[in-house]
Write a protein that holds these residues in place. Structure first.
Motif, PDB file in Angstrom:
ATOM      1  N   THR A   6     -30.950   9.208  60.866  1.00  0.00           N
ATOM      2  CA  THR A   6     -32.164   8.403  60.930  1.00  0.00           C
ATOM      3  C   THR A   6     -33.174   8.847  59.879  1.00  0.00           C
ATOM      4  O   THR A   6     -33.819   8.017  59.240  1.00  0.00           O
ATOM      5  CB  THR A   6     -32.763   8.469  62.346  1.00  0.00           C
ATOM      6  OG1 THR A   6     -31.776   8.022  63.270  1.00  0.00           O
ATOM      7  CG2 THR A   6     -33.991   7.610  62.473  1.00  0.00           C
TER       8      THR A   6
ATOM      9  N   THR B 180     -31.199   6.792  68.754  1.00  0.00           N
ATOM     10  CA  THR B 180     -30.636   5.736  67.944  1.00  0.00           C
ATOM     11  C   THR B 180     -29.653   4.951  68.791  1.00  0.00           C
ATOM     12  O   THR B 180     -28.512   5.343  68.920  1.00  0.00           O
ATOM     13  CB  THR B 180     -29.860   6.342  66.770  1.00  0.00           C
ATOM     14  OG1 THR B 180     -30.628   7.396  66.241  1.00  0.00           O
ATOM     15  CG2 THR B 180     -29.581   5.323  65.722  1.00  0.00           C
TER      16      THR B 180
ATOM     17  N   ASP C 138     -27.989   2.111  60.103  1.00  0.00           N
ATOM     18  CA  ASP C 138     -28.069   3.408  60.782  1.00  0.00           C
ATOM     19  C   ASP C 138     -27.298   3.267  62.092  1.00  0.00           C
ATOM     20  O   ASP C 138     -27.658   2.467  62.945  1.00  0.00           O
ATOM     21  CB  ASP C 138     -29.541   3.735  61.063  1.00  0.00           C
ATOM     22  CG  ASP C 138     -29.711   5.094  61.726  1.00  0.00           C
ATOM     23  OD1 ASP C 138     -28.764   5.903  61.671  1.00  0.00           O
ATOM     24  OD2 ASP C 138     -30.794   5.341  62.290  1.00  0.00           O
TER      25      ASP C 138
HETATM   26 MG    MG Z   1     -30.816   8.958  64.753  1.00  0.00          MG
END
Ligand code: MG
Ligand code: GDP
Lengths: 99, 621
Positions: free
Chosen positions: B20, B40, B60
């Motif tokens: 991230t 995430t 991501d």
């Molecule tokens: Mg992350």
């Protein structure tokens, strides 16, 4: 007593066999193998691969760094250069030898 | 070399390797992000232009140790990388992010990723830490051994991604990439063999002096059976006190500003419907919600900081046994903690839990954790009914009541989980195996970006959904207008008043008046809306000067203490948020679970409010 398994990675005969889940804080040694226990909650092939992926391979150095505050569970285990938290139930799968 | 469309690159790596941070460093604020906290979980897409001028899209992805997809989260990573998601191709290239202080496990992941057959770069991230610890990595040799390009990065330093950008420019992107991939699930023996190979490569290419001493030292305190738990509780308590007291100056400022603006606009506009809409609908409604931005920012500040510092995993470690006692997974601690900000990110964060029932139990109890949207309601009622005194040498009474409400939420969440897992499902628990990452100094830029994105999400919500609702409510409570010469407040004659009066008998046994009932229905859209609606309802049912008064004194005059307490308790339990139910529907992919959630929470709320109202009434008599 301990269920054995045909494996190229079985510990050498005569090595003191023990389960990681039975050891306490401060103990260190190395991994000699992985074997199923009765307390498994997921299929053995899955459990074995999860532990392998986290570095519990034969020959890895392990050291118990911390125990959880309630019932001394889970364990924080140094596996070579990584710290992994796991419950004693899972740690019981990991065969270890002191040293 | 570049086709018509910008090539798409996937960021893959173990948890906590800095994906991230790298994503943020590469894309800045050019992100299409799911708005929520903590971990995430959602697929995040961003874009940037390489030094050579090539536009690139980047994803991501959730952290993983393998492509096997052991949790719903990891399944997303696998499916994106293998091009299995609907309407998506295999990414044009893969950037594997590695924590360079800890290469062993990721090298095995690299071998799996290579089988996918796309151009690949290995980013050795956190090279600043390796250098500080006196480690060395032979990048050229590693690159030869792995057969892919390898670069060093420092995601949290300006210019720390230069080498990666250059490598991306040099990627041999395929004109017409095959749609097949060569990956298949490895067997245990293959994992062992890959580990042996990784160990050999590491031995040849990297020297690492070993222990991260600082982390070890900190852990002896933070994971100490007694000190660790005390510190965890202190951190949580500090968080709630901060949310309650530090935010006050900023809140007062915002409140004063919006009031002044409302009065100013009101003076310009001619008396009539439009003025009523703007002043009583828009300013009173949205203003009452905006005021809570400071609290939300402070709460997210703590959550992001703890996550980046590496403390969230420790909290999960400390709490695992207790969680397991209730039948929940230690990892459920993180989703539940995130639910303090908002149940929606918390419910999405539950994807890190592998077992479906563990996940569902966590999802079902997540809304019982006190989300930040309840804070406006709690703050208002507490300020109106709890004296601003300190007791026991410095502990604020208002803060204490707030803490009590949080504690009630937590305890009932654990109780519900226990009943579900142990009594309804009667099932064994899922394995708990989790890395405890080294502690890291959180990078201010990352924290700021995270806060920016979350504050923006809150404001967008306040600016769109809530604004629309406030106008709807204003409309419902203004039309039809009272007949000529009628007495009593105008809202009594409106649609909202009628709905309130119609439903009022159902809520009378728990001490709610019709104004509260009117506020509950739009409060379903978002809990904090209830405050705005109460403001609207009371502002409209009062006349002239009174309408300008703040809501707080109105409530303390209009409500009895048992009613206020009953209302607070209602808000601890009630299924007051439609977006949460919608997310549960999406995450569980079923209509059953949101229904179960709504019913159990409604029953719990009604019963608890009923008890509170009558017990408080009896005690105060
Ligand atoms: Mg992350
Ligand atoms: N010192 C240092 N810290 C880093 C670097 N990259 C990431 N971090 C920190 O590592 C932690 C985890 O990073 P994050 O990006 O959330 O990892 P993710 O889980 O892979 O997304 C955060 O505290 C970051 O600030 C780096 O290159 N150097």
């Amino acid at each position: 007593m301990i269920p054995t398994r045909e494996s190229a990675f079985a510990a050498p005969a005569g090595a003191p066999l023990d389960r990681l889940g039975r050891r306490s804080r401060g103990w260190s040694g190395w991994v000699t193998g992985l074997t199923p226990t009765d307390a498994l909650t997921i299929p053995w092939t899955e459990m074995e691969r999860r532990l392998l992926e986290m570095g519990f391979v034969e020959g890895a150095r392990v050291e118990i760094l911390h125990e959880g505050p309630f019932g001394r569970d889970p364990l924080a285990v140094r596996v070579d250069d990584l710290t992994v938290a796991l419950r004693r139930r899972e740690a019981d799968v990991v065969l270890v030898a002191e040293g | 070399m570049n086709g018509p469309a910008a090539p798409e690159i996937a960021l893959v790596g173990c948890p906590n390797s800095g994906k991230t941070s790298l994503f943020n460093a590469l894309t800045g604020s050019r992100q299409k992000v799911a708005n929520y906290a903590g971990v995430t979980v959602e697929r995040k897409e961003g874009s940037f232009v390489t030094p050579a001028g090539r536009p690139v899209k980047i994803l991501d992805l959730p952290g993983t140790y393998s492509l096997r997809g052991r949790s719903p989260d990891e399944v997303i990573t696998r499916d994106v990388v293998l091009g299995r998601l609907d309407g998506e191709e295999i990414p044009d290239a893969v950037v594997c992010v590695a924590d360079a202080t800890n290469l062993r496990l990721v090298l095995r992941l690299v071998m799996e990723l290579k089988a996918v057959g796309r151009p690949m770069v290995l980013a050795l991230n956190m090279m600043d830490i390796v250098a500080r610890q006196g480690g060395r990595i032979d990048v050229d040799r590693l690159s030869k051994e792995l057969g892919i390009s390898v670069v060093e990065t420092v995601a949290v330093k300006r210019g720390g991604t230069a080498a990666l950008l250059a490598a991306i420019d040099e990627l041999p992107l395929l004109e017409d990439p095959p749609t097949e991939h060569g990956w298949r699930e490895p067997t245990a023996a293959e994992i062992r063999a890959a580990h042996a190979e990784a160990a050999r490569i590491l031995h040849d290419c990297a020297f690492h002096p070993g222990n991260e001493h600082l982390t070890r030292k900190l852990d002896t305190v933070l994971l100490h059976p007694v000190a660790g738990v005390v510190i965890l509780l202190a951190v949580l308590f500090l968080m709630f006190q901060a949310v309650f007291s530090w935010a006050t100056p900023a809140m007062d400022l915002i409140k004063a500003g919006i009031e002044a603006a409302g009065v100013g606009v009101g003076e310009i506009l001619p008396d009539g419907m439009l003025r009523s809409l703007i002043v009583d609908g828009v300013f009173a409604g949205v203003g009452a919600v905006l005021v809570f931005l400071p609290q939300i920012v402070i709460l997210f500040f703590f959550i992001i900081l703890l996550e980046d510092f590496g403390y969230m995993a420790r909290a999960a470690f400390l709490m695992d046994r207790l969680m397991a006692g209730t039948g929940l997974h230690g990892r459920a601690f993180i989703p539940l903690l995130s639910s303090f900000a908002c149940a929606i990110p918390g419910i999405m964060a539950a994807r890190v839990i592998e077992n479906r029932r563990d996940r569902i139990a966590t999802i079902l109890v997540a809304p019982l954790m006190t989300c930040s949207a309840r804070l406006p309601v709690y703050t208002l009622i507490i300020a109106a009914f709890v004296p601003d005194e300190t007791i026991l040498g410095g502990v604020g009474l208002q803060g204490l009541v707030m803490f009590g409400l949080f504690a009630t939420g937590i305890l009932s969440a654990l109780a519900v989980a226990f009943i579900l897992k142990k009594l309804v499902w009667r099932e064994a628990t899922e394995p708990f195996i989790m890395e405890l990452p080294d502690y890291k100094m959180p990078a201010p830029a990352n924290v700021a970006l995270g806060l920016w994105i979350r504050a923006g999400a809150f404001l967008r919500r306040a600016g769109t959904v809530i604004l629309a609702l406030m106008i709807l409510i204003w409309f419902l409570s203004s039309f039809p207008a009272p007949p000529e010469g009628a007495t009593g407040p105008a809202i009594d004659f409106s649609v909202a008043g009628r709905i309130g009066h119609f439903l009022a008998p159902i809520f009378e046994p728990i001490g709610f008046n019709w104004q509260i009932v009117v506020a509950l229905i739009p409060g379903m859209a978002a809990r904090e809306v209830a405050v705005g609606v109460l403001a609207t309802v009371y502002a409209l049912s009062a006349t002239g000067e009174e309408a300008r008064q703040a809501l707080q004194p109105i409530l303390s005059a209009a409500w009895s203490l048992p009613t206020a307490l009953s209302f607070l308790v209602w808000y601890v339990f009630a299924p007051q948020c439609l977006s949460t139910l919608a997310v549960v529907r999406r995450e569980t992919n079923s209509r059953v679970w949101p229904t179960v959630m709504f019913v159990y929470m409604f029953v719990l709320a009604y019963a608890a409010s009923f008890a509170t109202y009558h017990i408080a009434g009896a005690l105060l008599r």
